[in-house]
Enzyme design. Sequence first.
Site, mmCIF file in Angstrom:
data_model
loop_
_atom_site.group_PDB
_atom_site.id
_atom_site.type_symbol
_atom_site.label_atom_id
_atom_site.label_comp_id
_atom_site.label_asym_id
_atom_site.label_seq_id
_atom_site.Cartn_x
_atom_site.Cartn_y
_atom_site.Cartn_z
ATOM 1 N N ASP A 64 -122.223 30.025 18.938
ATOM 2 C CA ASP A 64 -121.262 29.459 17.836
ATOM 3 C C ASP A 64 -122.457 28.803 16.878
ATOM 4 O O ASP A 64 -122.555 27.848 16.872
ATOM 5 C CB ASP A 64 -120.394 28.760 18.227
ATOM 6 C CG ASP A 64 -119.052 29.415 17.897
ATOM 7 O OD1 ASP A 64 -118.870 30.343 17.272
ATOM 8 O OD2 ASP A 64 -117.943 28.878 18.647
ATOM 9 N N ARG A 72 -125.556 24.680 16.390
ATOM 10 C CA ARG A 72 -125.632 24.200 17.624
ATOM 11 C C ARG A 72 -127.036 23.570 17.874
ATOM 12 O O ARG A 72 -127.208 23.009 18.582
ATOM 13 C CB ARG A 72 -125.496 25.145 19.047
ATOM 14 C CG ARG A 72 -124.027 25.821 19.078
ATOM 15 C CD ARG A 72 -122.857 24.626 19.012
ATOM 16 N NE ARG A 72 -121.545 25.560 19.144
ATOM 17 C CZ ARG A 72 -120.506 24.882 19.076
ATOM 18 N NH1 ARG A 72 -120.388 23.519 18.606
ATOM 19 N NH2 ARG A 72 -119.501 25.607 19.246
ATOM 20 N N ARG A 147 -115.550 25.416 6.854
ATOM 21 C CA ARG A 147 -116.125 26.717 7.519
ATOM 22 C C ARG A 147 -115.860 27.967 6.709
ATOM 23 O O ARG A 147 -116.369 29.061 6.718
ATOM 24 C CB ARG A 147 -115.594 26.862 8.852
ATOM 25 C CG ARG A 147 -116.134 25.523 9.754
ATOM 26 C CD ARG A 147 -115.356 25.525 10.936
ATOM 27 N NE ARG A 147 -115.473 26.907 11.848
ATOM 28 C CZ ARG A 147 -114.856 27.265 12.993
ATOM 29 N NH1 ARG A 147 -113.894 26.275 13.308
ATOM 30 N NH2 ARG A 147 -115.263 28.194 13.603
ATOM 31 N N LYS A 177 -113.980 36.293 12.427
ATOM 32 C CA LYS A 177 -113.271 35.430 12.815
ATOM 33 C C LYS A 177 -112.255 34.660 12.087
ATOM 34 O O LYS A 177 -112.990 34.336 10.866
ATOM 35 C CB LYS A 177 -113.767 34.619 14.212
ATOM 36 C CG LYS A 177 -114.651 33.520 13.668
ATOM 37 C CD LYS A 177 -115.633 32.943 14.747
ATOM 38 C CE LYS A 177 -116.379 31.955 14.143
ATOM 39 N NZ LYS A 177 -117.035 31.116 15.290
ATOM 40 N N HIS A 178 -110.997 34.366 12.192
ATOM 41 C CA HIS A 178 -110.253 34.436 13.428
ATOM 42 C C HIS A 178 -109.121 35.262 13.127
ATOM 43 O O HIS A 178 -108.216 34.767 12.341
ATOM 44 C CB HIS A 178 -109.775 33.132 14.066
ATOM 45 C CG HIS A 178 -110.950 32.228 14.388
ATOM 46 N ND1 HIS A 178 -111.310 31.448 13.373
ATOM 47 C CD2 HIS A 178 -111.622 31.880 15.691
ATOM 48 C CE1 HIS A 178 -112.434 30.583 14.024
ATOM 49 N NE2 HIS A 178 -112.599 31.149 15.432
ATOM 50 N N HIS A 190 -107.922 24.300 19.808
ATOM 51 C CA HIS A 190 -108.342 23.966 20.679
ATOM 52 C C HIS A 190 -107.432 22.904 21.559
ATOM 53 O O HIS A 190 -107.765 22.618 22.886
ATOM 54 C CB HIS A 190 -109.753 23.080 20.208
ATOM 55 C CG HIS A 190 -110.728 23.829 19.803
ATOM 56 N ND1 HIS A 190 -110.803 24.165 18.152
ATOM 57 C CD2 HIS A 190 -112.009 24.489 20.339
ATOM 58 C CE1 HIS A 190 -111.811 24.824 18.211
ATOM 59 N NE2 HIS A 190 -112.519 24.841 19.396
ATOM 60 N N ASP A 260 -110.949 34.433 22.095
ATOM 61 C CA ASP A 260 -111.333 33.047 21.690
ATOM 62 C C ASP A 260 -111.493 32.564 22.821
ATOM 63 O O ASP A 260 -111.256 33.115 24.092
ATOM 64 C CB ASP A 260 -110.559 32.312 20.695
ATOM 65 C CG ASP A 260 -111.448 31.323 19.801
ATOM 66 O OD1 ASP A 260 -112.581 30.833 20.480
ATOM 67 O OD2 ASP A 260 -110.796 30.768 18.982
#
Length: 361
Positions: A64, A72, A147, A177-178, A190, A260
Amino acid sequence: MTLHAPLIIDVAGTRLSKSDKRRLAHPLVGGVVLFTRNWENRAQLTKLCRQIKKVRADLLICVDHEGGRVQRFRSDGFTHLPPMRAFGEQWFQGQGAATGEAALNACNAATAAGFVLGAELRACGVDFTFAPVLDLDHGGSTVIGDRAFARDARVTTLLAQALVHGLAQSGLRNCGKHFPGHGHVQADSHVAVPVDGRDLATLLADDAAPYRWLNASLASVMPAHVIYPQVDVRPAGFSARWLQDILRGQLGFTGAVFSDDLSMAGARQIEGRAVSHTEATLAALHAGCDLVLLCNQSLVDKGAPIDDLIDGVSEAVLSGRWHPNAASEQRRQDLLPQGYPLPWDELMVDARYMHALSLLP
């Protein structure tokens, strides 16, 4: 060549353990997803990717890595990429906004960002990134927020297409996505099960519109762990109505579909019933996912949840409860990168790369 390797799993550290190698060698495992904990520096990341490819050359090494707060790798030379909202702001507020010049500059900058993102990952051996975000910025979602490119589906589509073009220049495929859209709900999937009460016509005309306009550009799609009760009682990633009838049927998408992360709270209940990782995986595959992600489970009880998932799906194959799909496997293989990457030192003096850096907002 495996018949169908749908499982994308994680590894615990900065190098592969014997358990990691055993899991990655399993014919049901199709790839690995990396996190910040798998990073020390470029040399270590490159070595880790080589270790993974030594286990099986066709494994898809994913991350990601979108830009902004979802990136990351941030040190040892990696460019700090702007959040996608920066390109939307450039479109609406940049020099020449009134004449349309700012919109063209924003698209050019998004292409540059895609190339920088992809070229840096590929120089270290990473195959694939889960980008671009196609969610619309309705203003209430903290998990999406900056985002997203913009609130406007048309602007989002054109900026995402530009980013996809840049990724392709680096040899990387893409993932929208998503689906059909996470930006309207405030809850974070999450930790919760978000519910979006809008009807299908509204969703298709607004949040899901980029998927129709980009059906010739997207290599893969990741559905949201969101329930849209006017369409289906199941979250989109477990819904054949969303994935087969709407995404593939109505919107014409032909690429790969990822679930996901199935360890998220939004994936741990289906129709009000708690489900295991294996049950969630089989539900996603039956609904129309080609690939399923189970993240951060190598850290739990020495990776026991991953072993349980591999055993559970293996048993499902043997008992006939799930049948591997050759078309899905081909879609996975098609996500592997194209061409040869520039090594890092050559990339740093490459004219296209240096010009792309100059275009970033």
